[in-house]
Design an enzyme around this catalytic site. Structure first.
Site, PDB file in Angstrom:
ATOM      1  N   GLY A  92       8.357  -6.066   0.851  1.00  0.00           N
ATOM      2  CA  GLY A  92       9.590  -5.390   0.440  1.00  0.00           C
ATOM      3  C   GLY A  92       9.425  -4.701  -0.896  1.00  0.00           C
ATOM      4  CG  ASP A 254       2.300  -3.192   2.465  1.00  0.00           C
ATOM      5  OD1 ASP A 254       1.242  -3.577   2.988  1.00  0.00           O
ATOM      6  OD2 ASP A 254       2.448  -3.103   1.228  1.00  0.00           O
ATOM      7  CG  ASN A 255       0.733   0.367   0.415  1.00  0.00           C
ATOM      8  OD1 ASN A 255       1.860   0.061   0.031  1.00  0.00           O
ATOM      9  ND2 ASN A 255      -0.353  -0.195  -0.071  1.00  0.00           N
ATOM     10  CG  ASP A 264       3.704   2.575  -1.818  1.00  0.00           C
ATOM     11  OD1 ASP A 264       4.613   3.132  -2.438  1.00  0.00           O
ATOM     12  OD2 ASP A 264       3.907   1.701  -0.961  1.00  0.00           O
TER      13      ASP A 264
END
Length: 491
Positions: A92, A254-255, A264
Site C-alpha cells: 500500500g 506493486d511497481n 515508482d
C-alpha cells in the site's frame, strides 16, 4: 486560507469513488519548515501553474502536506504484490498520499500525489518520509523520461526540509509531488485476489475499464480485453526502456502500472558501458532486474496479473491467449525501435543479424550505450571524419570498421539519404540522459542548499534529442569516480 489558484485546480479524485475498503482517508503529516527545492516548469505550465506560484508560502505548504484545507479528499491506497518474485502480502501507499485530481491542458485527468507525506496505515513501521537524495532522483528522472517520449508519471515539484530521518545515515527529508492519470498497479488486483475478495476485484476491474479502457466494454469478454490492453502497453513500455538503456531496479508487481507507465523511481539507472547483464540496483544481488532480464520479468509480472484476473476472465485458456501475445508484442516493438535507432527503414532478418553483431561489439568493448547510438546518428553513407567519434568509443576499431562496411551496404540497398536519415536518427537516439553521476552532483549541491544544478539539469534533459552544444559536457563519458556510485532500495 487556500493558495491562490490551487483550490480551483484540485478536484476530488475519481479513485475516492471506490468503496472505503480500497483506501484510508487521512491528512498528510506536515513537513517541518518546508522550502522549495525544485519545480518542473514544463509540468507546471501543463497544469496551468506558473513557476512563480511555487515561491509563495501557500504553495510550499500545500505541496509539502502542511496546508490541509487545500486538499479535497486526501487518501492512501491499499495494494499488495510480489517483490523480487516472492509474494509479499499487503503493501500500500506507505508514504504517498493522494491529494485529489487535476485536469491539465491535455484534458486527461491526473491524480496529484505527495510522496514522502508521512506515515499511513500501510507504512509497515516506516516513517512515511522520503529523503532529499531519492526525491531529486525521482524528480529528474520522471521529467527526463517524459522528455524522451517514454510513458511515465510526472514530477511537479520538490519541497525540502531540514528535518532529518534515519536511513543508512541521517538524511534530510523531502516531498515530491507526483502526477499520473492513475497510480493503480498490478498489485492492486493481486490484493483482492489473494484475499479472496471477488466482489472488490470486479469493482476494481470495472472501475479501470470505465475510466481508462472504455473500449473494452464492447468486447465479448471485457476482462480478457482489459488484460490484453495492459499486456500490450507493458510490452511496449519495456521495449522503450530497452531502446534508451533504462533499467528499473525494482520491477515488483506493486511497481507496475496498469496504464503501462514508468512508475515508482527507486533505484534505477541508464546504461553507460554496455553490459547486457548490468544490474542498476545494488540490493538486487541475484540480478533479477538486470537489463537483459527486464523483458521476461515484464512477462512474468503480466502472468501474476493474469492470475489475479483469472476469476473475472473465466478460463485458463482465454487468459493464456492474452499471455501468449506478450512476447511477440515486445519483440515487434523492440525490433522497430532498434531498426529506427540504426536508421533503417525496412524490417528484414538481415537487420536483426546486423543489430546483434553491433551489440556483440558493444558488449566486448564496453562501449557507452547512449554515446554509441548518438555517434552512429552522425555517420554518413560514405566514410568520413564523422567515423572517428564512433570509432573512439571502441577498443576494437577494426572490428567496428568491418561492421560499418556491412552497415553501409544496408544503407546503400535502402538508397538512404544522409541528411534525412541523420535527422530521423537524432530524434530517437538521445544525446542527453540522466547519468547517475550527473544526479549525484546535483544532489551534493542540493545538500548544501544550492538547488541550481537541479534546475539546470532538468532544463538540459527536457531537450534530450537536441544538440545543445553549450552543454556538451553533460553528454560526455562519466568520470572515473562515477564507477563507484551505487543505488539501492533505501530511500
Amino acid at each position: 486560507m487556500q493558495p491562490s489558484g490551487l483550490h480551483q485546480v484540485l478536484l476530488p479524485s475519481q479513485f475516492s469513488s471506490l468503496p472505503a475498503s480500497f483506501f484510508t482517508k487521512l491528512q498528510p503529516t506536515p513537513l517541518p519548515a518546508p522550502y522549495l527545492v525544485a519545480v518542473s516548469d514544463q509540468a507546471a505550465a501543463e497544469f496551468r501553474f506558473s513557476p512563480e506560484q511555487f515561491q509563495e508560502q501557500e504553495f510550499i505548504h500545500a505541496f509539502s502536506g502542511s496546508q490541509h484545507n487545500s486538499h479535497p479528499e486526501p487518501l492512501a491506497a491499499v495494494y499488495s504484490g510480489h517483490q523480487f518474485g516472492v509474494w509479499a502480502g499487503q503493501l500500500g501507499d506507505g508514504r504517498a498520499i493522494l491529494l485529489g485530481d487535476a485536469i491539465p491542458k491535455s484534458g486527461v485527468r491526473h491524480e496529484v500525489q505527495l510522496k514522502g507525506a508521512g506515515p499511513t496505515p500501510y507504512s509497515r513501521a516506516g516513517d512515511g518520509r522520503a529523503v532529499l537524495r531519492s526525491s531529486i532522483r525521482e524528480f529528474l528522472c520522471s521529467e527526463a523520461m517524459h522528455a524522451l517520449g517514454i510513458p511515465t508519471s510526472r514530477a511537479l515539484s520538490i519541497m525540502g526540509s531540514d528535518h532529518y530521518v534515519m536511513r543508512e545515515t541521517p538524511e534530510t527529508s523531502a516531498v515530491v509531488t507526483r502526477l499520473s492519470p492513475s497510480f493503480i498497479r498490478f498489485g492492486s488486483f493481486e490484493h483482492w485476489y489473494y484475499n479472496n475478495r471477488p466482489d472488490e476485484l470486479k469493482v476494481l476491474a470495472d472501475f479501470v475499464i470505465t475510466h481508462y479502457f472504455p473500449q473494452c466494454q464492447q468486447e465479448d469478454n471485457p476482462y480478457q480485453a482489459l488484460l490484453a490492453c495492459i499486456a500490450r502497453r507493458t510490452a511496449a513500455l519495456i521495449a522503450q526502456w530497452q531502446a534508451v538503456g533504462f533499467m528499473h531496479g525494482v520491477m515488483n508487481t506493486d511497481n507496475m502500472s496498469i496504464l503501462g507507465l514508468t512508475l515508482d523511481y527507486g533505484p534505477f539507472g541508464f546504461m553507460e558501458a554496455y553490459d547486457e547483464r548490468h544490474i542498476c540496483n545494488h540490493t538486487d544481488q541475484q540480478g533479477r532486474y538486470a537489463y537483459h532480464m527486464q523483458p521476461r520479468i515484464g512477462h512474468w509480472n503480466t502472468h501474476a496479473l493474469a492470475q489475479a484476473m483469472l476469476p473475472l476472465i473465466g478460463s485458463i485458456e482465454e487468459t493464456q491467449q492474452v499471455l501468449d501475445v506478450y512476447p511477440a508484442e515486445f519483440e515487434n516493438h523492440r525490433q522497430n525501435l532498434f531498426r529506427q535507432k540504426l536508421g533503417l527503414r525496412h524490417t528484414n532478418p538481415d537487420n536483426t543479424v546486423l543489430l546483434d553483431r553491433f551489440f556483440d561489439l558493444m558488449q566486448q568493448n564496453h562501449a557507452d550505450f547512449t554515446l554509441t547510438f548518438r555517434s552512429l546518428s552522425h555517420i554518413r553513407n560514405e566514410s568520413s571524419q564523422e567515423d572517428e567519434r564512433l570509432l573512439d568509443l571502441f577498443i576494437d576499431r577494426e572490428g567496428l570498421h568491418q561492421w560499418l562496411i556491412s552497415y553501409r551496404e544496408h544503407l546503400l540497398m535502402e538508397k538512404s539519404q544522409n541528411e534525412e536519415r541523420q535527422f530521423l536518427m537524432k530524434t530517437i537516439n538521445p544525446k542527453y540522459i540522466l547519468r547517475n553521476y550527473l544526479a549525484q552532483i546535483a544532489i551534493k549541491k542540493a545538500q548544501q542548499k544550492d538547488f541550481s544544478e537541479i534546475k539546470k539539469l532538468n532544463m538540459i534533459l527536457n531537450n534530450p534529442y537536441h544538440e545543445q552544444p553549450e552543454h556538451d559536457q553533460y553528454a560526455a563519458l562519466p568520470p572515473d569516480w562515477a564507477g563507484h556510485l551505487e543505488v539501492s532500495c533505501s530511500s
